[in-house]
Design a protein around this motif. Structure first.
Motif, PDB file in Angstrom:
ATOM      1  N   TRP B 113      44.675  86.919  35.299  1.00  0.00           N
ATOM      2  CA  TRP B 113      43.800  85.639  35.250  1.00  0.00           C
ATOM      3  C   TRP B 113      42.273  85.964  34.505  1.00  0.00           C
ATOM      4  CZ3 TRP B 113      44.681  80.933  37.217  1.00  0.00           C
ATOM      5  CH2 TRP B 113      43.371  79.985  37.232  1.00  0.00           C
ATOM      6  N   PHE B 114      41.931  87.142  35.040  1.00  0.00           N
ATOM      7  CA  PHE B 114      40.659  87.582  34.359  1.00  0.00           C
ATOM      8  C   PHE B 114      40.683  87.849  32.805  1.00  0.00           C
ATOM      9  CE2 PHE B 114      36.717  89.751  34.277  1.00  0.00           C
ATOM     10  CZ  PHE B 114      36.763  90.677  33.622  1.00  0.00           C
ATOM     11  N   THR B 117      41.090  84.575  30.880  1.00  0.00           N
ATOM     12  CA  THR B 117      39.792  83.766  30.858  1.00  0.00           C
ATOM     13  C   THR B 117      38.590  84.446  30.212  1.00  0.00           C
ATOM     14  OG1 THR B 117      39.140  84.483  33.111  1.00  0.00           O
ATOM     15  CG2 THR B 117      40.386  82.397  32.920  1.00  0.00           C
ATOM     16  N   ARG B 118      38.978  85.678  29.655  1.00  0.00           N
ATOM     17  CA  ARG B 118      37.590  85.947  28.744  1.00  0.00           C
ATOM     18  C   ARG B 118      37.593  85.152  27.445  1.00  0.00           C
ATOM     19  NH1 ARG B 118      35.010  87.015  31.918  1.00  0.00           N
ATOM     20  NH2 ARG B 118      36.741  86.330  33.296  1.00  0.00           N
ATOM     21  N   PHE B 203      42.193  74.340  30.741  1.00  0.00           N
ATOM     22  CA  PHE B 203      41.178  74.422  31.910  1.00  0.00           C
ATOM     23  C   PHE B 203      40.608  72.881  32.168  1.00  0.00           C
ATOM     24  CE2 PHE B 203      40.880  78.134  33.949  1.00  0.00           C
ATOM     25  CZ  PHE B 203      41.564  79.008  33.248  1.00  0.00           C
ATOM     26  N   SER B 206      41.362  71.025  34.889  1.00  0.00           N
ATOM     27  CA  SER B 206      40.736  71.199  36.353  1.00  0.00           C
ATOM     28  C   SER B 206      39.635  70.363  36.394  1.00  0.00           C
ATOM     29  CB  SER B 206      40.566  72.459  36.644  1.00  0.00           C
ATOM     30  OG  SER B 206      40.557  73.344  35.312  1.00  0.00           O
ATOM     31  N   GLU B 207      38.885  70.191  35.294  1.00  0.00           N
ATOM     32  CA  GLU B 207      37.847  69.305  35.075  1.00  0.00           C
ATOM     33  C   GLU B 207      38.149  67.826  35.385  1.00  0.00           C
ATOM     34  OE1 GLU B 207      35.819  69.654  31.340  1.00  0.00           O
ATOM     35  OE2 GLU B 207      35.835  71.897  31.869  1.00  0.00           O
ATOM     36  N   ALA B 210      38.647  67.463  38.925  1.00  0.00           N
ATOM     37  CA  ALA B 210      37.366  67.594  39.605  1.00  0.00           C
ATOM     38  C   ALA B 210      36.740  66.079  39.670  1.00  0.00           C
ATOM     39  CB  ALA B 210      36.244  68.392  39.365  1.00  0.00           C
ATOM     40  N   ARG B 216      37.683  72.247  45.380  1.00  0.00           N
ATOM     41  CA  ARG B 216      38.128  73.588  44.607  1.00  0.00           C
ATOM     42  C   ARG B 216      39.457  73.911  44.990  1.00  0.00           C
ATOM     43  NH1 ARG B 216      35.437  77.786  41.643  1.00  0.00           N
ATOM     44  NH2 ARG B 216      35.832  79.775  42.344  1.00  0.00           N
ATOM     45  N   THR B 219      42.161  71.757  43.829  1.00  0.00           N
ATOM     46  CA  THR B 219      42.401  71.963  42.554  1.00  0.00           C
ATOM     47  C   THR B 219      43.344  73.173  42.310  1.00  0.00           C
ATOM     48  OG1 THR B 219      40.302  71.163  42.099  1.00  0.00           O
ATOM     49  CG2 THR B 219      41.330  71.850  40.108  1.00  0.00           C
ATOM     50  N   ILE B 220      43.057  74.175  42.849  1.00  0.00           N
ATOM     51  CA  ILE B 220      43.851  75.347  42.654  1.00  0.00           C
ATOM     52  C   ILE B 220      45.217  75.491  43.178  1.00  0.00           C
ATOM     53  CG2 ILE B 220      44.152  77.844  43.428  1.00  0.00           C
ATOM     54  CD1 ILE B 220      41.254  77.991  43.692  1.00  0.00           C
ATOM     55  N   ILE B 224      46.474  74.039  39.316  1.00  0.00           N
ATOM     56  CA  ILE B 224      46.551  75.236  38.518  1.00  0.00           C
ATOM     57  C   ILE B 224      47.805  76.156  38.785  1.00  0.00           C
ATOM     58  CG2 ILE B 224      45.367  77.395  37.842  1.00  0.00           C
ATOM     59  CD1 ILE B 224      42.580  76.116  38.680  1.00  0.00           C
TER      60      ILE B 224
ATOM     61  N   LEU C   6      33.691  73.862  39.321  1.00  0.00           N
ATOM     62  CA  LEU C   6      34.197  73.624  38.234  1.00  0.00           C
ATOM     63  C   LEU C   6      34.849  75.200  37.351  1.00  0.00           C
ATOM     64  CD1 LEU C   6      33.266  70.693  36.373  1.00  0.00           C
ATOM     65  CD2 LEU C   6      35.118  70.818  37.751  1.00  0.00           C
ATOM     66  N   PHE C   8      36.493  78.077  36.789  1.00  0.00           N
ATOM     67  CA  PHE C   8      37.613  78.752  37.255  1.00  0.00           C
ATOM     68  C   PHE C   8      38.135  80.043  36.538  1.00  0.00           C
ATOM     69  CE2 PHE C   8      39.200  76.096  40.318  1.00  0.00           C
ATOM     70  CZ  PHE C   8      38.735  74.667  39.945  1.00  0.00           C
ATOM     71  N   ARG C   9      37.000  80.218  35.582  1.00  0.00           N
ATOM     72  CA  ARG C   9      37.009  81.469  34.886  1.00  0.00           C
ATOM     73  C   ARG C   9      36.702  82.530  35.688  1.00  0.00           C
ATOM     74  NH1 ARG C   9      38.152  79.643  29.496  1.00  0.00           N
ATOM     75  NH2 ARG C   9      37.668  77.191  29.570  1.00  0.00           N
ATOM     76  N   THR C  18      40.741  94.122  37.928  1.00  0.00           N
ATOM     77  CA  THR C  18      41.151  94.480  36.683  1.00  0.00           C
ATOM     78  C   THR C  18      40.945  95.982  36.234  1.00  0.00           C
ATOM     79  OG1 THR C  18      41.014  92.058  36.123  1.00  0.00           O
ATOM     80  CG2 THR C  18      41.217  93.782  34.183  1.00  0.00           C
TER      81      THR C  18
END
Lengths: 358, 306, 278
Positions: B113-114, B117-118, B203, B206-207, B210, B216, B219-220, B224, C6, C8-9, C18
């Motif tokens: 995930w990390f 989302t970079r 993404f 998710s907006e 909302a 939250r 939404t998850i 997602i 909002l 989610f990142r 990580t």
């Protein structure tokens, strides 16, 4: 069977099916030698399929394709003396301009020195001599298109196929290239078969046009024939703009017919070959309709909309008997432009109208 | 048909129409001959009799499977009792593989995930970093893990020198070591599919959620996760299946007490003590397990697409 | 506050996890590399930096063993990768450019089969097969087994590249009087080169790295690098193992990186689309 040497490509009753879907239905056409012939029609009408059949990338389901009297329908594409300019040019990305243009010549067995000479000839014809060593991805769209043209002309084919070659170019470039293509066709004398959905292109460039829709040939003729004397509603509507007024057709004789206008007037005008007595349409082009100067007019209604187009103004008129008609007025006109909401009387010369059925 | 159609049907081009069969033939011959037939032979061997010096006697018997499941044989005098030794080895392997999958998931999911989302240029760098270790030979990776956690290895030395512990941690040759080994071997297989799924996730959805008053948490869970689920499932399969049949991690890190299927099978083919039909039988059972898991997965994929 | 929920990142702890993950992945390897330069005889005590164990690899007692194993590994890898690449290229042409043919959908499963069968099962099955037909295990059996599992690995980049090449180029070639074979040789193959090279390199490294299958089918006389390393480890980890592991590690990473960059550079030099310059 006599072989008419004036006919370059004779398409005889060709049908093409893709599984259940029929792309071309019983199409027959002949394309003359040294002609600039255009296949014109909307997306999905089958014009590109027809081109691919002539080139050899698809096989006919039924029918024959004669090239100067010889049936080529069973020949592989590399055996047909026909070359194609592809829509996205399809220049070989890993070869430079010279190698691209030389490709066909080498495959035909020409010696490299002769081939190179021919390549310079052709590059000069398309005015790209300075770019002989560039790679395709170093060229602009217009330049790539000319290389594609040169590549297809180099082997001196008997027929050249062009699949919407101008569609990726911007307007000004397109207009310039149109003229160039016409000149090249005249200079080389090669039969050009040109595919497009742009009717302006078709009208300006072609000797003759085949209008195609739904897999069938709707009409074949010169630009003037097609514009002035459309044979059916589709052609009248697809080429330029027209007004179609519902009328009852009668008195059909020798290419003419009569009808009664909604206002009650009886007029006689030319009629399409397929016209039959009964319900039909009267086709009148917007530029042929004038505002009445006398008190009596053929059509009456109220102006409902102005559409400003720079050089022209289109005025939409709602007829008192129902239906809309668009007339075209030049913005430089001296005639009073009817305001929205104003009653209008409209006239036209019956000889410019045409009776059609579907 | 404004474009020159590139293909005729089913998205496959046909420039070399008619040459399909000769072109695919070498692949068929090599894989057919040297994988499919061997597996069939393995099936046959599992029904043969063991030869004294290793190898087989061509005599039909279900002895191998018999030995696997039952103590003293199905057709002995006393009623058959279930032999638990081998079944428990299989069971333990399934358990180990499951645990490894679990650990890969709880660490791999946040990691994936990390990375996904970079932004911009960082993303490929992170991805690169996480996959480089995978490029190293699995044997080398397992050896280096073994080296690290040995009783007198650098890890223990480190803790000892800091005075944090008085005796070295005995990690090697435990279940935990095997877990560590499996985790180390197959983590990227969990990260990459999840990464791919999260990357594809829009993404903006998710907006939108909302905007429609979702909290939250909701939404998850409702927006997602369902979208990312296929990636999670793929990752779990890609870790579970190889872990099940793993050999190196249990052998090098687990020692004699932590026998898994891989070691059991390997043992049958080493030297005179081996039992080929038994090894073949155990392999067939492993293969069947894997095929069952894969079939479930394939079915769920098809179901999801309906 | 609205923007926070909002976002989610960014989840707390994800970044740390990580980093922990990366640490766990790299630590063992880096430690092995460091210790391979340790001068001391023991592998636990740190002495001075030296290349002693690398020297030992090439000239020490075990050197001939390692050298023979390296020669086997590399030669098998080259031959297996070459064969697999050729077979995979033909297969890709069949699957992506030859329209429909009987058994096409099954073929796709077949090509991927080596990836789906657990390695140990493949190893057992292959051993049984060679034994049953009386084929002595050794160099040749290793080679054959390697070709089998290298095929899907070579296939992946080759097929990916081929799919990205529109077939309009081959059509244009035929339009210009090329036979289908000429179209393949002069147009498709050159455009495919980056994919083919990528596939070869990937297959090479997969073959070089293989242990389980090789171990099963090699018989008594032949060793490859992974099997000889494994055998040595069974006797206890000696420092020269660290050295050879480091070497193999660097080679593996280097090759895969090469495979990747070859693909990328190839893409730039031989783009599969000609973009308009304006």
């Amino acid at each position: 069977m006599s072989i008419d040497n004036n006919i370059a490509i004779d398409i005889q009753n060709v049908t093409k099916m893709f599984g259940e879907f029929t792309a071309l239905k019983d199409v027959s056409l002949d394309i003359k030698d040294n002609e600039f012939f255009t296949l014109l029609g909307p997306s999905g009408c089958g014009k590109t399929t027809l081109l691919r059949l002539i080139a050899g990338f698809e096989a006919v389901s039924q029918g024959a394709i004669m090239l100067y009297g010889q049936n080529i329908a069973d020949l592989m594409p590399n055996k047909r003396p026909i070359n194609t300019v592809f829509q996205n040019y399809a220049l070989f990305p890993h070869m430079n301009v010279t190698d691209n243009v030389m490709f066909g010549l080498l495959r035909l067995g020409q010696e490299k020195t002769n081939a190179k000479r021919r390549v310079s000839e052709v590059l000069e014809l398309v005015r790209l001599s300075d770019f002989a060593n560039r790679m395709p991805n170093q060229l602009s769209g217009g330049q790539q298109q000319r290389v594609a043209l040169a590549r297809a002309l180099a082997p001196s084919p008997r027929v050249l196929l062009l699949d919407e070659p101008l569609s990726a170019l911007d307007l000004k470039l397109r207009q310039a290239v149109r003229l160039e293509l016409q000149q090249i066709q005249i200079q080389t004398g090669i039969t050009f078969i040109f595919v497009t959905h742009d009717q302006e292109e078709a009208l300006t460039m072609s000797d003759r046009i085949a209008v195609i829709d739904g897999g069938r040939v709707q009409q074949v003729g010169s630009a003037r024939d097609i514009y002035e004397a459309p044979e059916n509603k589709f052609v009248a509507d697809f080429i330029g703009e027209t007004n179609l007024i519902d009328v009852n057709v009668s008195n059909l004789e020798a290419g003419k017919g009569s009808c009664i206008l909604p206002s009650g007037e009886n007029i006689t005008c030319s009629a399409a070959k397929g016209a039959r007595a009964g319900p039909g349409h009267l086709s009148v082009r917007p530029e042929r309709i004038k505002i009445s100067v006398s008190g009596k007019s053929l059509l009456e209604g109220t102006a409902v909309r102005h559409i400003y187009l720079g050089t022209d103004l289109h005025v939409e008129v709602k007829l008192s008997t129902g239906g809309n008609v668009t007339i075209r007025m030049q913005n430089s006109t001296q005639i009073q432009i009817p305001d929205v909401g104003q009653s209008v009387g409209l006239d036209f010369d019956p000889s410019s109208a045409r009776l059609l059925v579907d | 048909m404004a474009n020159l159609p590139k293909t005729t049907s089913k998205g496959s081009a046909n420039t070399y129409d008619g040459f399909g069969i000769p072109l695919i033939l070498p692949a068929w011959i090599i894989i057919g001959f040297f994988l499919v037939i061997p597996v069939a032979m393995m099936l046959v061997y599992s029904f043969l009799t063991k030869e004294f010096r290793g190898g087989v006697i061509w005599e039909f018997s279900i002895g191998a499977y018999d030995q696997f499941f039952f103590y003293r044989g199905l057709f002995g005098d006393s009623p058959p009792t279930i032999e638990w030794t081998y079944i428990s080895i299989f069971w333990r392997s399934i358990w180990q593989a499951g645990l490894a999958t679990f650990f890969c998931l709880i660490i791999g999911f946040p990691t994936a995930w990390f990375i996904a989302t970079r932004t911009g240029r960082n993303k490929p760098i992170w991805l690169f970093l996480i996959t480089i270790p995978y490029w190293v030979n699995l044997l080398i990776r397992t050896i280096s893990m073994k080296f690290l956690i040995r009783d007198n290895g650098p890890l223990n030395e480190f803790f000892l020198s800091l005075g944090l512990i008085s005796e070295p941690f005995h990690i090697i040759n435990t279940n935990f070591a095997v877990q560590l080994g499996l985790f180390y071997s197959y983590l990227p297989f969990m990260v990459l599919p999840i990464y791919a799924a999260v990357e594809r996730y829009n993404f903006a959805l998710s907006e939108a959620a909302a905007d429609l008053y979702a909290s939250r948490t909701v939404t998850i869970t409702k927006v997602i996760l369902p979208t990312v689920k296929p990636g999670i499932v793929a990752g779990c399969i890609l870790v579970f299946v190889p872990s099940l049949g793993a050999f190196l991690a249990p052998d090098l890190l687990g020692g004699a007490k932590n026998f898994m299927i891989g070691s059991l099978i390997e043992e049958q083919f080493k030297g005179a003590a081996g039992n080929w039909p038994f090894g073949a039988a155990a392999s067939m059972i492993l293969l069947s397990l894997v095929l069952i898991v894969l079939t479930f997965y394939a079915r769920s994929q098809i179901k999801d697409q309906l | 506050m609205a923007s926070k929920s909002l976002d989610f990142r960014h989840f707390t702890g994800f970044k740390s996890l990580t980093l922990l993950c990366l640490f766990l992945l790299y630590a063992p390897l880096i430690i092995v590399m460091i210790y391979s330069f340790n001068d001391s005889n023991s592998i636990t005590r740190w002495d001075t930096v030296s290349l002693r164990w690398y020297y030992d690899l090439f000239y020490g007692v075990d050197a001939p063993k390692f050298k023979a194993a390296a020669i086997n590994s590399v030669s098998i890898a080259i031959m297996a990768a070459t064969s697999a690449t050729i077979i995979a290229t033909m297969a890709a042409t069949a699957m992506l450019r030859s329209g429909r043919f009987r058994g096409k959908s099954v073929s796709f499963a077949l090509i991927n089969l080596p990836l789906m069968v657990p390695e140990i099962v493949t190893a057992v099955a292959t051993l049984i097969f060679f034994s049953a037909i009386g084929f002595t295990t050794g160099y040749l059996t290793i080679l054959i087994a390697h070709i089998v599992f290298c095929i899907p690995f070579a296939y992946l980049p080759i097929a990916a590249r081929m799919q990205g090449i529109e077939d309009v180029y081959e059509q244009a070639a035929q339009d210009l009087y090329a036979t289908r074979f000429q179209a393949f040789r002069l147009i498709l193959l050159p455009l495919m080169t980056p994919g083919i090279m990528s596939g070869f390199l990937l297959a090479f490294i997969i073959s070089l790295d293989d242990f389980i299958i090789t171990n099963f089918v090699k018989g008594a006389g032949v060793e490859t690098l992974p099997t000889v390393i494994f055998g040595a480890v069974k006797q206890g980890i000696k420092p020269n193992i660290m050295a050879i592991s480091t070497l193999l590690l660097v080679v593996s990473v280097g090759f895969v990186a090469l495979s990747y960059f070859v693909g990328r550079i190839g893409e730039k030099a031989n783009p599969t689309t000609t973009k308009n310059g304006d």
